[in-house]
Design an enzyme around this catalytic site. Sequence first.
Site, PDB file in Angstrom:
ATOM      1  N   TYR A 137       0.810  -1.219   0.051  1.00 10.19           N
ATOM      2  CA  TYR A 137      -0.089  -0.076   0.167  1.00 10.19           C
ATOM      3  C   TYR A 137       0.931   1.381  -0.059  1.00 10.19           C
ATOM      4  O   TYR A 137       0.189   2.368  -0.049  1.00 10.19           O
ATOM      5  CB  TYR A 137      -0.856   0.031   1.260  1.00 10.19           C
ATOM      6  CG  TYR A 137      -2.428  -0.452   1.030  1.00 10.19           C
ATOM      7  CD1 TYR A 137      -3.649   0.446   1.101  1.00 10.19           C
ATOM      8  CD2 TYR A 137      -2.489  -1.923   0.540  1.00 10.19           C
ATOM      9  CE1 TYR A 137      -4.691  -0.178   0.803  1.00 10.19           C
ATOM     10  CE2 TYR A 137      -3.617  -2.148   0.352  1.00 10.19           C
ATOM     11  CZ  TYR A 137      -4.994  -1.419   0.510  1.00 10.19           C
ATOM     12  OH  TYR A 137      -6.060  -1.889   0.213  1.00 10.19           O
ATOM     13  N   LYS A 204       1.846 -13.620   6.330  1.00 13.97           N
ATOM     14  CA  LYS A 204       2.006 -14.823   5.300  1.00 13.97           C
ATOM     15  C   LYS A 204       3.412 -15.362   5.348  1.00 13.97           C
ATOM     16  O   LYS A 204       3.993 -15.292   4.277  1.00 13.97           O
ATOM     17  CB  LYS A 204       1.433 -14.339   4.146  1.00 13.97           C
ATOM     18  CG  LYS A 204       1.269 -15.463   2.853  1.00 13.97           C
ATOM     19  CD  LYS A 204       0.570 -16.265   3.210  1.00 13.97           C
ATOM     20  CE  LYS A 204       0.546 -17.285   2.033  1.00 13.97           C
ATOM     21  NZ  LYS A 204      -0.331 -18.723   2.604  1.00 13.97           N
ATOM     22  N   ASP A 254      -4.127 -16.997   5.279  1.00 12.18           N
ATOM     23  CA  ASP A 254      -5.139 -17.599   4.541  1.00 12.18           C
ATOM     24  C   ASP A 254      -5.970 -18.503   5.404  1.00 12.18           C
ATOM     25  O   ASP A 254      -7.170 -18.508   5.437  1.00 12.18           O
ATOM     26  CB  ASP A 254      -4.523 -18.302   3.291  1.00 12.18           C
ATOM     27  CG  ASP A 254      -3.263 -19.070   3.279  1.00 12.18           C
ATOM     28  OD1 ASP A 254      -2.882 -19.002   4.698  1.00 12.18           O
ATOM     29  OD2 ASP A 254      -2.745 -19.635   2.498  1.00 12.18           O
ATOM     30  N   ASP A 278      -6.252  -5.238   5.512  1.00 20.50           N
ATOM     31  CA  ASP A 278      -7.416  -4.480   4.641  1.00 20.50           C
ATOM     32  C   ASP A 278      -8.242  -5.709   4.454  1.00 20.50           C
ATOM     33  O   ASP A 278      -9.701  -5.584   4.661  1.00 20.50           O
ATOM     34  CB  ASP A 278      -6.595  -4.156   3.526  1.00 20.50           C
ATOM     35  CG  ASP A 278      -7.943  -3.200   2.728  1.00 20.50           C
ATOM     36  OD1 ASP A 278      -9.043  -3.068   3.065  1.00 20.50           O
ATOM     37  OD2 ASP A 278      -7.709  -2.854   1.252  1.00 20.50           O
TER      38      ASP A 278
END
Length: 311
Positions: A137, A204, A254, A278
């Site tokens: 971002y 992640k 995930d 987000d």
Amino acid sequence: MVQEEVIIPYIEGDGIGPDVWKAAVKVFDAAVKRAYGGSRRVVWKEVLAGEKAFRETGSWLPEETLEAFRQYRIGIKGPLTTPVGGGIRSINVALRQQLDLYACIRPIRYIPGIPSPMRNPERVDMVVFRENTEDVYAGIEWPSGSAEVRRLIEFLNSEMGQRVRPDAAVGLKVMSPYCSKRLVRMAIHWALEHGRRSVTLVHKGNIMKYTEGAFREWGYQVAREEFGDKVIFEEELRGSPPRGKLVIKDRIADAMFQQVLLRPEEYDVLALPNLNGDYISDALAAQVGGLGMAPGGNMGDEVAIFEATHG
């Protein structure tokens, strides 16, 4: 009785923003009147950003708007236009970066009576702390075919041993110990002050080991070095956590999407890098009735700007 006045800047926003603001300001004023018995009131000061600012000043985010937020240290805003693809970069991201609003805090809890796609939406009661200034971002990217990206690809391929296609667009995923640690620090502080049960670092790191994986390690480091007598790590648990101890744990991003659907009551405060924060905060908002049902606060050490969660 002398009435105390507090000045709060606001951006009414684009699209449905002006209509929402007209309704919302009545609720805000009524809540202040009820809470303080008429002894206080808010003086709303409009500042410009987005389409209205561009029409009136030629700038999407005038410097006067930034100065107003710095002066009054608090503000509220509606949704602002962010074109997909080309055009201006996100005004929301610019506000966060220029005012160093490094934590996006989104409390997500079900309000009885609101339609929800879930059978038991009342099981959701989490507060998301999303890092607000780094990650993809940050907007450090170059378009396919540009001179800048050709130079970068040449460096990556010739000097760093990579195999990036010559026609690729490239964006950088920047994550630092400083920004990651201050986000996790704020999340743990808040959780302790509000008697919450746990803070979960969501990442992640199994794939992006030096960015997302480092976020996990930096988060544990903050917990261990700065809050060692107040926290306990999940792997140390033998049954229920000791009274007064905050549990620190982590989950792969995930897998966490499944966890918040199937076992939401096991999670309390979440701390995440920007992009994953987000995604997961929007997904949680959908569980309790939709994006507009989840408030958000963009907070730094000097300024805070509040908004409804939106895509």
